[in-house]
Design a protein around this motif. Sequence first.
Motif, PDB file in Angstrom:
ATOM      1  N   THR A  63      26.969  39.542  80.276  1.00 40.41           N
ATOM      2  CA  THR A  63      27.475  40.390  79.200  1.00 40.41           C
ATOM      3  C   THR A  63      28.472  39.580  78.386  1.00 40.41           C
ATOM      4  O   THR A  63      29.444  39.045  78.928  1.00 40.41           O
ATOM      5  N   THR A 121      29.459  44.500  72.559  1.00 40.94           N
ATOM      6  CA  THR A 121      28.963  43.572  73.571  1.00 40.94           C
ATOM      7  C   THR A 121      27.464  43.366  73.408  1.00 40.94           C
ATOM      8  O   THR A 121      26.791  44.101  72.676  1.00 40.94           O
ATOM      9  N   ALA A 123      24.203  42.451  76.123  1.00 43.07           N
ATOM     10  CA  ALA A 123      23.745  42.225  77.494  1.00 43.07           C
ATOM     11  C   ALA A 123      22.526  41.314  77.450  1.00 43.07           C
ATOM     12  O   ALA A 123      21.559  41.584  76.724  1.00 43.07           O
TER      13      ALA A 123
END
Length: 167
Positions: A63, A121, A123
Amino acid sequence: MASQLPRQVKAFNAYINGSSFAGRADTVTLPSLALMLEDHRGGGMDAPIKLDLGMESMTALVTLSDYSADIIGLIGVPETPLVFRGAVQAQGGNAEAVVINMRGMLATTEFSEWSPGTKSTKALTFELSYFRYRQNDVQLAEIDIINMVRSFGGVDQLAALRAAIGL
């Protein structure tokens, strides 16, 4: 004898395709190192035993708090190098270096929800062909799927098989 407290990850840095992501890598989930096992119960056996049929596939999750254009360009690129350098330490003990080398393909990039004033973010899911774990300069595990290497604790479990097939 005093009890020893557990070693914990105190800090880490991520290098993806040679670029440092210091301050931008939030988490890494290392792959499970799992054997593919199958039950076998032949004549004259009172119960089944598990047969080792090789390794399960390896997946690493990362992440990032970064929308790096370089990462998006890695989707589908085979054998992308990943290096994670960490420091583990038991309370009151010395820090120990951990270096994890992996190679694989960035198979999935999942973007977070966009919302003003919140952290964004990304992933990443890497499907791996190589994994090596070293702690305090001691190699504890190496899995090289393409070159048929499976080593734990300094013992290459596939050396005899490679020799038998001429590799």
